[in-house]
Scaffold this motif. Structure first.
Motif, PDB file in Angstrom:
ATOM      1  N   GLY A  64       0.802  -1.224   0.000  1.00  0.00           N
ATOM      2  CA  GLY A  64       0.000   0.000   0.000  1.00  0.00           C
ATOM      3  C   GLY A  64       0.827   1.263   0.000  1.00  0.00           C
ATOM      4  O   GLY A  64       0.320   2.337  -0.363  1.00  0.00           O
ATOM      5  N   ASN A  65       2.076   1.170   0.389  1.00  0.00           N
ATOM      6  CA  ASN A  65       2.950   2.347   0.425  1.00  0.00           C
ATOM      7  C   ASN A  65       3.698   2.559  -0.880  1.00  0.00           C
ATOM      8  O   ASN A  65       4.512   3.492  -0.983  1.00  0.00           O
ATOM      9  N   VAL A  66       3.489   1.688  -1.863  1.00  0.00           N
ATOM     10  CA  VAL A  66       4.128   1.873  -3.170  1.00  0.00           C
ATOM     11  C   VAL A  66       3.495   3.073  -3.870  1.00  0.00           C
ATOM     12  O   VAL A  66       2.265   3.192  -3.949  1.00  0.00           O
ATOM     13  N   THR A  67       4.319   3.971  -4.382  1.00  0.00           N
ATOM     14  CA  THR A  67       3.841   5.186  -5.059  1.00  0.00           C
ATOM     15  C   THR A  67       4.331   5.197  -6.501  1.00  0.00           C
ATOM     16  O   THR A  67       5.309   4.531  -6.849  1.00  0.00           O
ATOM     17  N   ILE A 124      -2.265   1.804  -9.986  1.00  0.00           N
ATOM     18  CA  ILE A 124      -2.840   1.737  -8.624  1.00  0.00           C
ATOM     19  C   ILE A 124      -3.729   0.502  -8.499  1.00  0.00           C
ATOM     20  O   ILE A 124      -3.680  -0.213  -7.485  1.00  0.00           O
ATOM     21  N   THR A 125      -4.518   0.222  -9.517  1.00  0.00           N
ATOM     22  CA  THR A 125      -5.397  -0.947  -9.491  1.00  0.00           C
ATOM     23  C   THR A 125      -4.580  -2.237  -9.441  1.00  0.00           C
ATOM     24  O   THR A 125      -4.921  -3.186  -8.716  1.00  0.00           O
ATOM     25  N   ALA A 126      -3.482  -2.298 -10.225  1.00  0.00           N
ATOM     26  CA  ALA A 126      -2.636  -3.497 -10.221  1.00  0.00           C
ATOM     27  C   ALA A 126      -1.982  -3.703  -8.862  1.00  0.00           C
ATOM     28  O   ALA A 126      -1.878  -4.842  -8.357  1.00  0.00           O
ATOM     29  N   ARG A 127      -1.520  -2.608  -8.237  1.00  0.00           N
ATOM     30  CA  ARG A 127      -0.920  -2.711  -6.904  1.00  0.00           C
ATOM     31  C   ARG A 127      -1.925  -3.236  -5.884  1.00  0.00           C
ATOM     32  O   ARG A 127      -1.642  -4.175  -5.116  1.00  0.00           O
ATOM     33  N   ASP A 128      -3.127  -2.641  -5.873  1.00  0.00           N
ATOM     34  CA  ASP A 128      -4.158  -3.092  -4.931  1.00  0.00           C
ATOM     35  C   ASP A 128      -4.620  -4.507  -5.240  1.00  0.00           C
ATOM     36  O   ASP A 128      -4.921  -5.287  -4.319  1.00  0.00           O
ATOM     37  N   SER A 129      -4.654  -4.853  -6.510  1.00  0.00           N
ATOM     38  CA  SER A 129      -5.055  -6.212  -6.886  1.00  0.00           C
ATOM     39  C   SER A 129      -4.054  -7.236  -6.378  1.00  0.00           C
ATOM     40  O   SER A 129      -4.432  -8.325  -5.926  1.00  0.00           O
ATOM     41  N   MET A 130      -2.777  -6.890  -6.428  1.00  0.00           N
ATOM     42  CA  MET A 130      -1.753  -7.802  -5.911  1.00  0.00           C
ATOM     43  C   MET A 130      -1.925  -8.004  -4.406  1.00  0.00           C
ATOM     44  O   MET A 130      -1.840  -9.136  -3.887  1.00  0.00           O
ATOM     45  N   ALA A 131      -2.180  -6.921  -3.674  1.00  0.00           N
ATOM     46  CA  ALA A 131      -2.376  -7.029  -2.230  1.00  0.00           C
ATOM     47  C   ALA A 131      -3.616  -7.861  -1.909  1.00  0.00           C
ATOM     48  O   ALA A 131      -3.587  -8.744  -1.038  1.00  0.00           O
TER      49      ALA A 131
END
Length: 1443
Positions: A410-413, A471-478
């Motif tokens: 979640g902290n990835v920007t 952002i969607t890909a990052r949240d999808s991974m989490a």
């Protein structure tokens, strides 16, 4: 109240207050008591001071009552309450002296030991007369009459139901019945009504007999399953925040407690540990609930037909993954994140790279300043629960590493690149932390977070993400990673709950399912998750309506009974809106999700177009991206945003490829599509790595020992012609793999072979067979694992399709079981403690159809029997010959005076109200008991008639013999003059007769000597052993040898007996060995034993004269041991691990889950360890022991009143058992045959009057054995107490013999000390009887048949017909005890015999050395001989000590 200061100072802590206490006793009711107490004095201190001042009995329980408004309000003060603080709340006028005339005062009255539920210590004790007077004067309003069952309301309306629930709620009674439906109003507060004593209180009780409680539903489901042999389910329904999760926890806690009968298999512990784990990972704080389940679960507990837990299965439904990345302002993420961040130690924080919660983007919305202490406790509780489920410490570390990586995601920007297209990802520290935690390369991580790959016909494209797509890909991974972790935890829990025997054999089993599914939700913003949750609640409401209304009324109509249909809210139209093909909302959603060009707007337009005329679909204004559905609980508006994306939210191929490249095998296991395939690959990888380790170890050994290589190679080639290494895996117990043993995948050649062996020695790990079995049961839960791949065109099922499939399977399971319903009601919308919102509660009552439910439960028939079932169950009440069942059943019910409206006879069934069924059951019980008494009378009459005829025949025979002897004597007298010389010559008196006479005269002088010292008994044993010689024995000496050897075995069993009377024991044994053929040898053997015993007695008297002081010291020590302290006030405390929050019965403070507490096995009191010394209440499960010098009876008296210490045996029982052991072990049918009833009554009367003065030698042995059985039968509570009766029955049903033995002995430890000691003495006595089976014909089974009804009786309230079926089980339990103790006895005797043989060898060796010692020896040789002799003496002493 006057506040004074004894030292005229102003210190507040030294202030003393005056209280006036008015006792409410039969004696001196108006006498008051003025006390001066400190301000900090508690109610307990005030009560003790008042009792001392009044001179009252302090052994009884007392309570301090605060009286207000002349008795209009009365409150029982808690033990820790401060009365002075209560006075400060009174009016100023009443605070000074508070006399009784002012209306405000304290009253002291006796407490009660009744079993009523104390929902809270501040319970109203208002007197009815005073309350009614206040109502008449208008001081207080009229309170409605309290009903614990809504079906008993005189007027059935919505207002009366609401008023009853409100009235009970304000009295902290949150549970109410509607026949077999439980209504639970959430108080948002913990109430102390869930301790183990409440489980015991509701065990095997008729539903509705006691106050409504969730434990009553659990007990009813459990015993209905056992009695009907039908699966049960408990359906918990209600909206979010109504307390469903907590109710489910209470139900599972009670079900596992009920099933722990005799033997705990470990499954119960795992079930209880699974709850906190699933709550931590699947629950979160929402606007309506602090512990809201964000997934649905169905826990199915499997039982053997005897009621013992066989295993369990957990199914999960639709985890709310979007909560991980976004939620409301007042809501939180999943509990486990806060537990980990706040509760972790400093070492764990460094290892998992943990930060403060505010530094994570996924957790920034809330602050945790007030809950930190609770979070730390919950983290410790989570650790313990994971250990209970079976998670190893390395596995827990891997789970926490994944959680930390998810938070770091979640902290990835992102920010645009300065040069070129695409995005720049950062910061570097976050990427580095994720790489370390997931064991992936940073380059691959950056690539997966910034680009996507796609396939064309001829090429493979790599396209950069836009900012929103990244952002969607990052949240999808989490989300995908957390969902995979949750699925793996559920899989691991199911493996821990699996019974391995289910893989090997098919055993008939039953089950109870507890459904805890997400409640109906209506938030400010409702999305796809609420859409699915509310659809599930629609299906659940439909199921309830089907079971409660539709099927019930259809059955009444089919049977042709008089019935008026009751209308009920039907929600089939709303369900059709969701799932009717092809235009249902779920099918339209799947259809639009498959179109690449479709959007959320086109989906909404299709919804409106297809259902514009549907009354359950409400149109919204044009341009508003939302739609409204009219549910059974009201209208809900859903935002259409992200519906399509959430419906196809699968793990992306790029993320799958990234995680598969991880060096951590545990992570690869999480994202595996098929756990069985991953497991098999793990076996192959582990095998290859093991080979590499062995090869490396061999190479190193060869380098260190080059000279031995050639020899070993030749030897190996000669003796081994097969392959170098043979791998044969036992599939039932496969070794651990890297997915469960961390570090195995990174095992290098630097490790030793020993480490590999240690890794493979870990037990209780997943094997492929069990894993495949679990996957077969829960295949639908892994449908989401059909991952997307670049080369695969077929897409996995959508989220909504999978949810429908799992929901259909759940409903199918529910339809196959008999349901119990728990309706949970949310008391208010603000989570306020003990606040009742009338409007909100009324709304919930309306949409659940509670008024209609109560009506059909009130008018319907709760008990249904087919004609065959009715005649089979109530055969005793019906005529002997049943020609027309309908007419005969009608006549029976009419004859019993049942109202015609309470029953109806259908075409094939009998319908009864529940109250009438209970009346019928009671009548059956009385009739069966009456029949049993008649049979007992006839049986006793037959026995007495048989005994009379036998005695009459004996008397006639004696009379005939007497006449014949008289005639013979007359003939001899007439011919004595002529034949007298011949008679004198024929007379041949022998010395045997004279010796026998002399022995009989001296018998009482020596053989009946009393021995009270175990050392003297041991010396007698050794003395007799030294007198026996086995060389060239005569007939007399042979009998003496055998009798003395057996008598020594008897002596060895007497060490635990305080008073020993040899009596005629030895003579009886000799007579048995000699038989009729060698009867003349009996006096000689007895004479020989007499001389041996006289020699021992003379030597013992000399020894006692020389050692008087030691005897006194020994006796003093013995008396000190006898007076060992008992438990506090009769309680039997043992450690107890709390699984749900409970309250300490002593200090009333909370005992948190997973904490250690102490529980009394008798009265089920639970308290902290620190509170053990503060207990002032006697154990209600034990009676007061007899005081010193108090006179009491010895029959029909509680056992604890007959003993002076907890470990002693009642005197009368001990006296009878010792006499039987000394004089009756060789009597045939010693416990099978009955003695004279008159002599038994006579002996009983004497034993009651003066048991110490009675001589049992004057009574036949069968009279004494009959009195032993009578003493046991007349105990008010049997030796094996009523509370443990069912436990022993369940133990007898266990499949394996070793399990049965462990279960029975484990339950024996829960007996009170006096019961345990007496039972131990009795079983030892039965072992001695069974050892002489060849003479007395009493085997272990025969003794068990006789004594099982005496020591293992069912409670008097049990159904006699059902208890007759338990005879085999009770007999088996007693037989197991006798056989096991016999085995232990034989084992001990063998060990003693071996020690005696070794001792004899050492003594003989010592004698030989002393006889062969030469008079003159060298000093060295002499010292050596002395050393050898010293060693022999030391060995002999050690053997005697061990023996």
């Amino acid at each position: 109240m006057n506040v004074t200061n004894g030292k005229a100072t102003s210190y507040r802590d030294e202030a003393v207050c005056t209280l006036q206490i008015y006792p409410r006793f039969a004696i001196k009711p108006g006498q008051g008591c003025i006390l001066r107490v400190p301000k900090e004095a508690t109610a307990t201190t005030v009560i003790k001071t008042a009792l001392a001042t009044l001179g009252m009995d302090t052994s009884k329980p007392y309570v301090l009552v605060e009286v207000q408004e002349y008795g209009g309000e009365e409150w029982v003060l808690q033990a820790s309450d401060q009365p002075v603080q209560r006075v400060l709340l009174w009016p100023r006028k009443a605070q000074d002296k508070h006399p009784q005339s002012d209306g405000y005062f304290f009253a002291l009255q006796e407490g009660s030991y009744d079993r009523s539920i104390q929902y809270d210590v501040m319970t109203s004790v208002r007197q009815e007369k005073v309350a009614q007077g206040l109502v008449n004067r208008g001081f207080v309003t009229q309170q409605p009459q309290e009903y614990d069952d809504l079906c008993n309301l005189p007027e059935l309306t919505e207002e009366s139901i609401l008023g009853t629930l409100r009235h009970r709620f304000h009295k902290q009674k949150i549970y109410t019945f509607a026949r077999n439906i439980l209504i639970a109003v959430n108080p948002f507060k913990f109430l102390p009504i869930y301790n183990p004593r409440y489980v015991k209180m509701y065990e095997n009780q008729t539903l509705g007999k006691l106050e409504p409680h969730v434990f009553a539903i659990a007990d009813a489901a459990f015993h209905t399953m056992l009695n009907k042999k039908v699966n049960q389910c408990i359906v918990i329904s209600g909206e979010s925040g109504s307390g469903k999760t907590q109710s489910a926890n209470f139900l599972i806690h009670c079900l596992t407690a009920l099933s722990q009968k005799g033997y705990s298999s470990g499954v119960e512990r795992t079930i209880l540990g699974a709850g906190p784990v699933l709550e931590a990972f699947g629950n979160a704080k929402t606007a309506y609930n602090n512990n809201s389940s964000r997934f649905g679960k169905f826990v199915q507990v499997n039982y053997l037909e005897s009621g013992v837990v066989r295993g369990a299965v957990v199914e999960k439904y639709l985890l709310e993954k979007c909560r991980l990345v976004s939620r409301g302002k007042t809501e939180r993420n999943y509990h486990v994140f806060y537990y980990l961040l706040i509760g972790a130690s400093e070492e764990e924080k460094d290892e998992f790279k943990l930060l403060c919660p505010e530094k994570y983007h996924y957790l920034r919305e809330v602050t945790l300043r007030t809950d930190q202490a609770e979070m730390k406790h919950e983290f410790r509780r989570l650790h313990q629960a994971m250990e209970m489920v079976g998670f190893l410490p390395p596995t827990k570390k891997q789970i926490f590493s994944v959680l930390s990586a998810i938070l770091y995601l979640g902290n990835v920007t992102y920010e645009p690149k300065v040069v070129g297209e695409g995005l720049k990802v950062g910061p570097e520290s976050v990427l580095s932390a994720i790489s370390d935690l997931l064991k992936v390369k940073v380059e691959l991580l950056v690539e997966a977070l910034t680009t996507r790959k796609s396939m064309t016909a001829n090429d493979r494209l790599i396209l950069p993400y836009s900012f929103s797509e990244a952002i969607t890909a990052r949240d999808s991974m989490a989300q995908s990673l957390y969902s995979a972790l949750f699925d793996w935890i559920v899989l691991r829990i199911n493996h821990a709950l699996l019974n391995k025997r289910d893989l090997e054999e098919s055993v008939p089993s039953l089950s109870i399912g507890v459904l805890d599914i997400f409640g109906f939700e209506d938030f400010k913003t409702n999305s796809f998750e609420q859409f699915c949750i509310n659809y599930a609640n629609e299906q659940l409401q439909y199921y309830c309506n089907q079971r409660i209304f539709k099927l019930e009324q259809e059955e009444y109509m089919a049977e042709g009974i008089t019935w008026h249909n009751i209308d009920y809210p039907d929600n089939t139209g709303c369900i059709s809106l969701f799932c009717k093909k092809p235009t249902g909302l779920l099918y339209l959603l799947d259809e639009e999700s498959n179109f690449p060009q479709a959007t959320d707007s086109t989906l909404l337009e299709k919804f409106k177009q297809q259902h514009q005329d549907n009354p359950f679909f409400v149109q919204t204004p044009v341009g508003e991206p939302a739609f409204v559905i009219r549910h059974f609980a009201g209208k809900v508006k859903y935002q259409i945003k992200d519906f399509r994306e959430k419906n196809t939210d699968h793990m992306r191929p790029d993320i799958v490829a990234l995680l598969r490249s991880s060096e951590c095998s545990y992570l690869r296991q999480l994202i595996g599509a098929n756990p069985v395939a991953v497991f098999r690959w793990g076996i192959l990888r582990a095998t290859i790595r093991t080979l590499a380790v062995f090869n490396e170890a061999g190479r190193r050994w060869a380098e260190k020992h080059p000279s031995n290589i050639y020899q070993h190679c030749i030897t190996y080639s000669l003796h081994n012609q097969g392959p170098l290494i043979d791998f044969s895996f036992d599939r039932s117990e496969e070794g651990p793999l890297e997915i469960f043993i961390p570090g195995l995948d990174s095992f290098t050649s630097d490790e030793t072979v020993l480490n590999v062996i240690l890794l493979f020695s870990v037990q209780n790990l997943i094997d492929s067979h069990s894993l495949k079995f679990i996957m077969g049961l829960k295949q639908h839960n892994w449908a989401t694992r059909s991952l997307l791949h670049l080369h695969t065109k077929k897409k996995p099922p959508s989220i909504s399709a999978q949810f429908q499939a799992s929901l259909s399977k759940l409903l199918e399971t529910l339809r196959k079981a008999e349901p119990f319903f728990v309706r949970c009601i949310r008391s208010n919308g603000d989570k306020r403690e003990m606040h009742f919102d009338d409007a909100l509660v009324l709304q919930q009552l309306r949409y659940t159809g509670m008024l209609q439910t109560v009506r059909i439960r009130r008018s319907g028939y709760g008990a249904k029997f087919t004609f065959k079932e009715f005649t089979d169950q109530f055969r005793v009440l019906l005529p002997k010959e049943i020609s027309t069942p309908q007419q005969d059943i009608t006549n029976l019910l009419t004859k019993m005076g049942l109202p015609s409206s309470s029953f109806q006879i259908g075409r094939t069934k009998v319908f009864l109200k529940e109250s009438e069924r209970q009346i019928l059951q009671e009548a059956l019980h009385k009739e069966v008991m009456r029949s049993i008494i008649i049979l007992q009378r006839w049986f006793r009459a037959c026995l007495m008639r048989k005994q009379y005829l036998r005695e009459r025949e004996g008397i006639i025979t004696i009379q005939v013999l007497f006449v014949w002897l008289a005639r013979g004597c007359l003939v001899i007298a007439n011919g004595s003059h002529s034949y007298s010389p011949r008679v004198k010559n024929c007379r041949n008196p022998t010395i045997k007769i004279s010796r026998a006479t002399r022995v009989q005269e001296k018998w009482n002088a020596s053989l009946d000597r009393e021995i009270t010292d175990s050392n003297e008994l041991r010396q007698l044993d050794e003395f007799l052993g030294n007198q026996v010689c086995v060389d060239e024995l005569s007939e007399t000496e042979k009998i003496f040898f055998l009798a003395t050897t057996q008598f020594r075995d008897t002596i060895k069993t007497m060490y635990s007996i305080s008073l020993l009377f040899f009596g005629k024991c030895y003579q009886t044994r000799v007579s048995s060995l000699a038989g009729l053929q060698k009867a003349l040898e009996v006096p000689l053997v007895i004479n020989l034993f007499q001389s041996v015993l006289d020699g021992f007695i003379r030597g013992e008297l000399k020894r006692l004269e020389t050692e008087p002081c030691k005897v006194k010291e020994r006796n003093r020590r013995k008396s000190k041991r006898d007076k060992c302290p008992d438990g506090p006030l009769g309680h039997l405390f043992s450690t107890y691990q709390v699984t749900i929050m409970q309250s300490c019965d002593q200090c009333s403070s909370y005992i948190w889950g997973m904490e250690k507490a102490f529980m009394c096995s008798s009265c089920k009191m639970v308290c902290h360890k620190k509170c053990l010394s503060k207990i002032t209440v006697n154990c209600t499960g034990q009676c007061d022991r007899k005081k010193e010098g108090e006179q009491t009876l010895h029959f029909s008296v509680p056992l604890c009143a007959l003993v002076r210490t907890a470990e002693s045996v009642p005197f009368v029982m001990e006296k009878m058992l010792v006499h039987v052991e000394m004089n009756g072990l060789y009597t045939e049918g010693i416990y099978r045959k009955c003695g004279s009833a008159c002599r038994a009554k006579e002996l009983r009367h004497i034993l009651e009057k003066d048991p110490q003065a009675v001589s049992l030698d004057n009574y036949p042995i069968h009279t004494i054995t009959g009195l032993v059985k009578l003493w046991l039968r007349e105990l008010p509570e049997p030796l094996i107490t009523y509370s443990l009766y069912n436990d022993f029955l369940y133990a007898a049903d266990l499949p394996e013999a070793s399990e049965r033995v462990r279960a029975i002995y484990r339950k024996l430890d829960e007996l009170p000390p006096s019961n345990f000691s007496t039972l131990e003495r009795l079983i030892f006595h039965l072992v001695k009887v069974a050892k002489e089976e060849t003479h007395n014909r009493m085997s272990a089974n025969a003794l068990a048949i006789v004594f099982a009804p005496c020591i293992l009786r069912c409670p008097d309230s049990s159904d006699p017909l059902l208890s007759m079926k338990d005879i085999n089980k009770t007999t088996l339990c007693v037989e197991i005890l006798i056989n096991e103790q016999t085995r232990c006895y034989n084992q001990k005797m063998e060990e003693i015999q071996q020690l005696e043989n070794v001792e004899a060898m050492a003594i003989n060796q010592l004698k030989l050395r002393r006889q062969n010692t030469r008079p003159k020896l060298d000093s060295d040789v002499a010292s050596m001989e002395r050393e050898i002799e010293k060693n022999l003496l030391e060995r002999i002493r050690s053997i005697k000590k061990e023996k």
